[in-house]
Design a protein around this motif. Sequence first.
Motif, PDB file in Angstrom:
ATOM      1  N   VAL A 193       0.841  -1.199   0.000  1.00 50.74           N
ATOM      2  CA  VAL A 193       0.000   0.000   0.000  1.00 50.74           C
ATOM      3  C   VAL A 193       0.877   1.250   0.000  1.00 50.74           C
ATOM      4  O   VAL A 193       0.669   2.185  -0.772  1.00 50.74           O
ATOM      5  N   GLY A 194       1.890   1.255   0.871  1.00 54.08           N
ATOM      6  CA  GLY A 194       2.806   2.381   0.906  1.00 54.08           C
ATOM      7  C   GLY A 194       3.808   2.353  -0.231  1.00 54.08           C
ATOM      8  O   GLY A 194       4.157   3.387  -0.784  1.00 54.08           O
ATOM      9  N   LEU A 195       4.258   1.152  -0.595  1.00 57.95           N
ATOM     10  CA  LEU A 195       5.287   1.023  -1.617  1.00 57.95           C
ATOM     11  C   LEU A 195       4.829   1.592  -2.954  1.00 57.95           C
ATOM     12  O   LEU A 195       5.597   2.263  -3.650  1.00 57.95           O
ATOM     13  N   ARG A 196       3.588   1.356  -3.321  1.00 56.65           N
ATOM     14  CA  ARG A 196       3.101   1.833  -4.623  1.00 56.65           C
ATOM     15  C   ARG A 196       3.005   3.357  -4.667  1.00 56.65           C
ATOM     16  O   ARG A 196       2.963   3.950  -5.742  1.00 56.65           O
ATOM     17  N   GLN A 213      10.571  -0.419 -10.278  1.00 60.88           N
ATOM     18  CA  GLN A 213      11.521  -0.395  -9.170  1.00 60.88           C
ATOM     19  C   GLN A 213      10.997  -1.219  -7.986  1.00 60.88           C
ATOM     20  O   GLN A 213      11.777  -1.912  -7.308  1.00 60.88           O
ATOM     21  N   ALA A 214       9.698  -1.144  -7.752  1.00 57.22           N
ATOM     22  CA  ALA A 214       9.106  -1.953  -6.686  1.00 57.22           C
ATOM     23  C   ALA A 214       9.259  -3.443  -7.001  1.00 57.22           C
ATOM     24  O   ALA A 214       9.579  -4.252  -6.112  1.00 57.22           O
ATOM     25  N   LEU A 215       9.039  -3.808  -8.258  1.00 53.75           N
ATOM     26  CA  LEU A 215       9.227  -5.202  -8.672  1.00 53.75           C
ATOM     27  C   LEU A 215      10.680  -5.631  -8.473  1.00 53.75           C
ATOM     28  O   LEU A 215      10.949  -6.737  -7.964  1.00 53.75           O
ATOM     29  N   MET A 219      11.521  -8.610  -5.954  1.00 52.01           N
ATOM     30  CA  MET A 219      11.930  -9.888  -6.547  1.00 52.01           C
ATOM     31  C   MET A 219      13.375 -10.255  -6.218  1.00 52.01           C
ATOM     32  O   MET A 219      13.698 -11.431  -6.053  1.00 52.01           O
ATOM     33  N   THR A 220      14.258  -9.259  -6.127  1.00 48.48           N
ATOM     34  CA  THR A 220      15.668  -9.544  -5.845  1.00 48.48           C
ATOM     35  C   THR A 220      15.962  -9.652  -4.361  1.00 48.48           C
ATOM     36  O   THR A 220      16.953 -10.270  -3.963  1.00 48.48           O
ATOM     37  N   ALA A 221      15.106  -9.047  -3.519  1.00 44.75           N
ATOM     38  CA  ALA A 221      15.331  -9.008  -2.069  1.00 44.75           C
ATOM     39  C   ALA A 221      16.689  -8.387  -1.746  1.00 44.75           C
ATOM     40  O   ALA A 221      17.343  -8.759  -0.769  1.00 44.75           O
ATOM     41  N   ASP A 222      17.119  -7.431  -2.558  1.00 47.96           N
ATOM     42  CA  ASP A 222      18.402  -6.768  -2.332  1.00 47.96           C
ATOM     43  C   ASP A 222      18.429  -6.070  -0.975  1.00 47.96           C
ATOM     44  O   ASP A 222      17.411  -5.533  -0.514  1.00 47.96           O
ATOM     45  N   ASN A 266      13.503   6.401  -2.686  1.00 50.62           N
ATOM     46  CA  ASN A 266      12.359   7.089  -2.077  1.00 50.62           C
ATOM     47  C   ASN A 266      11.703   6.279  -0.966  1.00 50.62           C
ATOM     48  O   ASN A 266      10.571   6.562  -0.564  1.00 50.62           O
ATOM     49  N   LEU A 267      12.408   5.270  -0.461  1.00 52.88           N
ATOM     50  CA  LEU A 267      11.876   4.494   0.652  1.00 52.88           C
ATOM     51  C   LEU A 267      12.004   5.234   1.978  1.00 52.88           C
ATOM     52  O   LEU A 267      11.314   4.904   2.942  1.00 52.88           O
TER      53      LEU A 267
END
Length: 268
Positions: free
Chosen positions: A153-156, A163-165, A169-172, A183-184
Amino acid sequence: MSNKLVSMRKEDNIAYVSLNRPEKYNALNYELFKQVDACIVRLRKDKSLRAVILFGEGGSFCSGLDVKSVSKSPFDAVKLLFKWLPGNANLAQRVSIGWRRLPVPVIAVLEGVCYGGGMQIALGADFRIAAPSCKLSIMEARWGLVPDMAGFVGLRELMPRDQALKLTMTADILTAEEALSYNLLTAVEVEPMAAATIFAQQLMQTSPDANAAIKQSIQKSWSAPIRQLLRRESFYQVRLLAGKNRIIAAIRQSKDSLKEYRNRQSGW
């Protein structure tokens, strides 16, 4: 409020809420989920509250889900994920989205590690201030899982879809500066708790009714159709004009403006 896994103290109408499981880097077990949820419920009922600062004890915000603890009790996992209706928030989701539903600004202070479920909780806050040494990750993919604590909800709202994907997906694992570039984070500060307290005090200079209306309006209107945004703006403005806190804020602003004018005059 103080209990085993969540602590809360209140100073000058600011609630300082801490995750209190430092020996496990504040990893989330079932009891910690329950106590965070209960704390949010209590804060929602506090009419004198003006801001919340959320942090972790022991130098880390939260290392994510305590997989070993939760896996020991399948029934606890069921209770975390159970909901009466698909669109409702379950317990795992309420510890993130619950901060968004408070009518006051919520500031997360991030130190040490902020991984997985900890990142989901932080994304529920309105602002995130991190120490330069903080490490952050949307880490669920490493465990073969999807983030399911309402953090999306916040990430979008914070970053483009691709960038969210990528991060999900990478769990970096990101440094604080990298997270800021994505922008996190709202800010990176050497003394994040001191910076959060100063910021909370600054936010308290405006009307609490206005802050509540701004928070709710932005959350509901951020991606809503324009007609809904216009309707919501007008609704909140009419309600604020009729409220006593607007008058208090206007009087305070007038006094501050007069003081500033006199200071300028005396300097001429």
